[in-house]
Enzyme design. Structure first.
Site, mmCIF file in Angstrom:
data_model
loop_
_atom_site.group_PDB
_atom_site.id
_atom_site.type_symbol
_atom_site.label_atom_id
_atom_site.label_comp_id
_atom_site.label_asym_id
_atom_site.label_seq_id
_atom_site.Cartn_x
_atom_site.Cartn_y
_atom_site.Cartn_z
ATOM 1 N N GLY A 2 76.006 98.998 19.300
ATOM 2 C CA GLY A 2 76.604 97.676 19.249
ATOM 3 C C GLY A 2 76.011 96.868 18.110
ATOM 4 O O GLY A 2 75.840 97.357 16.988
ATOM 5 N N TYR A 46 76.519 106.558 13.581
ATOM 6 C CA TYR A 46 76.409 105.566 14.646
ATOM 7 C C TYR A 46 76.217 106.231 16.003
ATOM 8 O O TYR A 46 76.924 107.180 16.357
ATOM 9 C CB TYR A 46 77.668 104.688 14.694
ATOM 10 C CG TYR A 46 77.697 103.747 15.872
ATOM 11 C CD1 TYR A 46 76.942 102.585 15.870
ATOM 12 C CD2 TYR A 46 78.465 104.038 17.003
ATOM 13 C CE1 TYR A 46 76.954 101.720 16.954
ATOM 14 C CE2 TYR A 46 78.489 103.182 18.088
ATOM 15 C CZ TYR A 46 77.721 102.023 18.061
ATOM 16 O OH TYR A 46 77.723 101.177 19.144
#
Length: 513
Positions: A58, A51
């Site tokens: 997000g 990530y």
């Protein structure tokens, strides 16, 4: 010198860096761990979904980012989230935020290049402070907006605070030959994803809350002294049977401050020494609660300060990032260490007790100004002509208004979650809001205590009791009178409040109870 990465940072360490000119150094062993952590992530992230490195951010994390765009992603993140509003936070709050972020990155679990921690150190020591705006963060993916402004300065953009003035970051860096931070892997996300703004501000709040608490104990003791209170309500014997450390500590501090006072009375000498014949007592049997219950009111403040200090110090020495890069176990863990609930709740607790402290001061002030209550002083401690002059009447309005503002500000932000970020951040902490509101409550508290201080000095002048004061109170009186004179005739008093407020900050920082 404060060495970051070697020992845990404390509130005292922040105080030394922010207000006593201590420089910051990086522990060399910890820097090596930062480098190992970066090197591991650079290798480990190849051909894996990590990530914020090769994914969007997000709710857009489902989108893959090509290797060619990964560096640009970090710049895009910093620039897009530099969207704060309101005023820039004060310089001490900015520097505290920078030190808190440095502490987190030095835990060697964020995957940053060592140049990031080196630049933060250099800016702190050069007293170049990030321009961070008050409003923007919701405290869930950390203080994203506030820390984006810090990251924006690190990459050489925006404005920085130097000597209290906003200047172009690019121009300041060029003049001082500072190289802006380059993005190597995840420097954007690692700088922004954390609780360092709310935590840094929380550290500053704790420093000044301790000053304010010290002043409150002092003013409460002197108020009791001038009103010739009985000594049993702050005695060891009465307070040790209630098993709260704060109550005992406050009572002990009052005993120390007033140990040689000739005004404080012993109950047996006045009420136990003879058979009472009269039906109505002219001598007050017990003092009003704002005098008699000081240990029970300020005791919880003392205990809450200790509790909040532990939470904020734990947070500032924690890895409050996501994901967490573990080079020792060779893994990357995704979770929510950036969520600010611990600090948000701690700040709400702190502002509540600071408001209660302010309320105590306002009630003690009211007691001093109301001659029908104290039965010792003139109305509003007027040293001029009654009716023609107004004494300290005007000041009381300010104290009452400011106390009311604190009461309203003390609604808990911890309970004020609003879902946002396409409902990805569906429950948030509002931690930075909580910390900034706590800062305001503490600032307001100093104004109210400054007014009480002026009233106490005025009361001493009215009573002409200087020879009977405790040695501490006599010194306090002389110091206050060196700052402001007695109010004999009506005059503007706002500058007196400002001057005494500065004195109280010094008094609180130098007096150890």
């Amino acid at each position: 010198m404060i060495k970051v990465g070697q020992e845990k940072l404390s509130v005292a360490d922040f105080e030394k860096v922010l207000y006593q000119g201590e420089v910051v150094e990086l522990d060399s062993a910890a820097v090596k761990k930062v480098e190992h952590n970066f090197t591991f992530l650079k290798s480990y992230s190849q051909h894996k979904i990590i990530y914020g490195i090769n994914t969007g951010l997000g709710p857009m994390a489902q989108y893959k980012i090509s290797e060619d765009d990964q560096r640009q992603l970090q710049f895009n993140l910093i620039r897009s989230h530099s969207s704060g509003a309101g005023q820039p936070i004060a310089e001490d709050l900015s520097r505290a935020t920078m030190l808190a972020r440095l502490s987190s990155l030095m835990q060697a679990s964020s995957g940053v290049h060592p140049s990031a921690v080196a630049l933060l150190r250099d800016l702190l020591n050069a007293r170049i402070s990030a321009c961070i705006f008050e409003r923007g963060g919701v405290g869930a993916s950390g203080d994203l907006v506030q820390l984006a402004h810090l990251a924006l300065n690190l990459i050489g953009e925006g404005e920085v605070l130097v000597d209290g003035k906003l200047q172009s970051t690019k121009e300041v860096y060029a003049a001082r030959k500072i190289t802006p931070l380059d993005v190597h892997l995840r420097e954007g996300l690692a700088l922004m994803n954390g609780t360092s703004a709310m935590t840094g501000i929380g550290m500053v709040n704790l420093i000044h809350a301790q000053y304010l608490f010290t002043c409150s104990v002092i003013l409460s003791a002197i108020t009791n002294e001038l009103m010739k209170s009985f000594d049993d309500h702050f005695s060891l014997e009465l307070n040790h049977v209630k098993h709260h450390p704060g109550q005992s500590k406050v009572a002990e501090s009052i005993r120390t401050l007033l140990h040689d006072s000739k005004l404080i009375r012993k109950r047996p000498d006045h009420l136990y020494h003879r058979k009472i014949e009269e039906a109505i007592f002219t001598d007050k049997v017990q003092e009003y609660y704002s005098l008699r219950c000081v240990p029970q009111i300020l005791g919880p403040v003392y205990d809450t300060l200790a509790e909040v200090r532990k939470v904020v110090e734990d947070e500032v020495n924690s890895v409050n990032d996501n994901p967490v890069i573990d080079h020792e176990r060779e893994n990357v863990y995704h979770g929510g260490n950036f969520h600010g609930d611990y600090v948000s709740l701690a700040m709400d607790k702190l502002k509540i007790v600071m408001t209660k402290l302010t309320m105590l001061s306002e009630r003690q002030l009211n007691y001093l100004l109301n001659d029908k209550l104290n039965q010792k002083l003139s109305p509003f401690i007027n040293l001029g002509t009654l009716g023609l002059n107004l004494g300290l009447q005007g000041m009381q309005f300010t104290a009452t208004s400011t106390t009311a503002e604190n009461q309203t500000l003390s609604f808990p932000m911890y309970l004020h979650s609003i879902s946002n970020n396409n409902d990805n951040q569906d429950i948030v902490s509002m931690g930075c809001n909580a910390a900034l509101m706590t800062r305001k409550v503490i600032d307001n508290g100093f104004d109210v205590l400054a007014i009480q201080t002026i009233a106490l000095a005025q009361a001493i002048d009215f009573l002409k009791c200087q020879p009977r004061l405790s040695s501490f109170t006599h010194k306090f009186y002389e110091e206050v009178r060196a700052v402001v004179g007695p109010v004999l005739e009506d005059k503007p008093l706002y500058k007196d409040i400002q001057a005494v407020r500065k004195y109280l900050v010094t008094l609180g920082s130098t007096t150890k109870l």
